[in-house]
Design a protein around this motif. Structure first.
Motif, PDB file in Angstrom:
ATOM      1  N   GLU A  29       1.982   8.881  -6.470  1.00 38.70           N
ATOM      2  CA  GLU A  29       2.360  10.284  -6.276  1.00 38.70           C
ATOM      3  C   GLU A  29       3.446  10.687  -7.272  1.00 38.70           C
ATOM      4  OE1 GLU A  29       3.452  10.459  -2.147  1.00 38.70           O
ATOM      5  OE2 GLU A  29       1.367  10.568  -1.478  1.00 38.70           O
ATOM      6  N   PRO A  52      -1.801  11.094  -7.491  1.00 38.44           N
ATOM      7  CA  PRO A  52      -1.950  10.671  -6.091  1.00 38.44           C
ATOM      8  C   PRO A  52      -3.361  10.155  -5.809  1.00 38.44           C
ATOM      9  CG  PRO A  52      -1.872  13.059  -6.248  1.00 38.44           C
ATOM     10  CD  PRO A  52      -1.580  12.526  -7.622  1.00 38.44           C
ATOM     11  N   GLN A  53      -3.437   9.208  -4.887  1.00 41.67           N
ATOM     12  CA  GLN A  53      -4.701   8.575  -4.527  1.00 41.67           C
ATOM     13  C   GLN A  53      -4.916   8.685  -3.022  1.00 41.67           C
ATOM     14  OE1 GLN A  53      -6.721   6.883  -6.953  1.00 41.67           O
ATOM     15  NE2 GLN A  53      -5.283   7.905  -8.332  1.00 41.67           N
ATOM     16  N   THR A  54      -6.168   8.623  -2.613  1.00 39.55           N
ATOM     17  CA  THR A  54      -6.470   8.584  -1.183  1.00 39.55           C
ATOM     18  C   THR A  54      -6.110   7.200  -0.649  1.00 39.55           C
ATOM     19  OG1 THR A  54      -8.715   7.758  -1.511  1.00 39.55           O
ATOM     20  CG2 THR A  54      -8.423  10.163  -1.497  1.00 39.55           C
ATOM     21  N   HIS A  55      -6.055   7.099   0.660  1.00 44.07           N
ATOM     22  CA  HIS A  55      -5.749   5.813   1.293  1.00 44.07           C
ATOM     23  C   HIS A  55      -6.788   4.766   0.873  1.00 44.07           C
ATOM     24  CE1 HIS A  55      -3.776   3.353   4.333  1.00 44.07           C
ATOM     25  NE2 HIS A  55      -4.983   2.971   4.730  1.00 44.07           N
ATOM     26  N   LEU A  77      -6.274   3.758  -2.758  1.00 43.10           N
ATOM     27  CA  LEU A  77      -5.158   2.820  -2.906  1.00 43.10           C
ATOM     28  C   LEU A  77      -5.580   1.409  -2.493  1.00 43.10           C
ATOM     29  CD1 LEU A  77      -2.407   5.116  -1.426  1.00 43.10           C
ATOM     30  CD2 LEU A  77      -2.496   4.328  -3.799  1.00 43.10           C
ATOM     31  N   LYS A 126       1.318   3.974  -2.958  1.00 41.72           N
ATOM     32  CA  LYS A 126       1.030   5.392  -2.698  1.00 41.72           C
ATOM     33  C   LYS A 126       2.156   6.262  -3.245  1.00 41.72           C
ATOM     34  CE  LYS A 126       0.121   8.499   1.247  1.00 41.72           C
ATOM     35  NZ  LYS A 126       1.057   9.569   1.076  1.00 41.72           N
ATOM     36  N   LEU A 163       0.809  -1.215   0.000  1.00 39.41           N
ATOM     37  CA  LEU A 163       0.000   0.000   0.000  1.00 39.41           C
ATOM     38  C   LEU A 163       0.848   1.273   0.000  1.00 39.41           C
ATOM     39  CD1 LEU A 163      -3.100   0.899   0.326  1.00 39.41           C
ATOM     40  CD2 LEU A 163      -2.422   1.375   2.665  1.00 39.41           C
ATOM     41  N   MET A 164       1.811   1.354   0.893  1.00 46.31           N
ATOM     42  CA  MET A 164       2.619   2.573   0.983  1.00 46.31           C
ATOM     43  C   MET A 164       3.519   2.747  -0.243  1.00 46.31           C
ATOM     44  SD  MET A 164       1.339   3.979   3.493  1.00 46.31           S
ATOM     45  CE  MET A 164       2.374   5.415   3.618  1.00 46.31           C
TER      46      MET A 164
END
Length: 150
Positions: free
Chosen positions: A31, A36-39, A42, A27, A23-24
Motif C-alpha cells: 500500500e 495495493p494488493q488483495t488479500h 498477498l 499488505k 501477510l499484514m
C-alpha cells in the motif's frame, strides 16, 4: 542493494520485529509503495517465494523475488513483479551518476544472485545425497534382516 531494500522494508514494515515480513506487513508495504494488493494476491505473493512454507518472507525469500524477476519467472500481473519493478531507477530523477551507481549495484546483486542460486543447488544436491544414503542404509538393513530371519 537488495540487502538495503530488505533492511529498509524490515525496519519500516516489520512491526513484529521478528526478522520476517508477514501477510499484514506485506499488505502495508505494498500500500505504501502505491501498489495495493488483495488479500488473496498477498497470499499468492508470499506463496510464490515461500521456500519453508511458513507464510512469511525471510531475507532469503525476499532476495528470491528479485532473482525470479531478473530470470523472467514472475507473471506479468504478479504483485512480486510490481515489487521488483519498484526498485528500478529513473535516470531523469537520479541523474547519470545515480544510474551508474544503481547499475553497478545491480550487477553486483546479479553476481550475488548467482551465488544464491549455487547455494540453493548445493542444498538440493545435499538433500538428494542424504536421501540416497538413507535408501542405501534401508536396503543394507533389509539385507541384513533377511539373513537373520532365514
Amino acid at each position: 542493494l537488495f540487502q538495503l531494500l530488505y533492511f529498509k522494508a524490515s525496519i519500516k514494515y516489520d512491526s513484529g520485529r521478528d526478522g520476517y515480513i508477514d501477510l499484514m506487513e506485506l499488505k502495508l508495504m505494498m500500500e505504501k509503495l502505491g501498489a495495493p494488493q488483495t488479500h488473496l494476491g498477498l497470499k499468492n505473493m508470499i506463496k510464490e517465494v515461500d521456500e519453508d512454507f511458513d507464510g512469511k518472507l525471510s531475507f532469503r525469500e525476499f532476495l528470491l523475488i528479485f532473482h525470479k524477476a531478473a530470470a523472467g519467472e514472475l507473471e506479468e500481473d504478479s504483485g512480486l513483479l510490481t515489487l521488483a519493478k519498484l526498485s528500478e531507477i529513473d535516470v531523469s530523477i537520479e541523474g547519470v551518476k545515480g544510474a551508474k551507481n544503481f547499475f553497478e549495484a545491480k550487477a553486483q546483486a546479479l553476481s550475488s544472485a548467482s551465488k544464491f542460486e549455487a547455494e540453493i543447488k548445493a542444498e538440493q544436491d545435499e538433500r538428494k545425497r542424504e536421501e540416497e544414503e538413507r535408501k542405501h542404509r534401508r536396503a543394507a538393513f533389509r539385507e541384513l534382516k533377511s539373513a537373520f530371519t532365514q
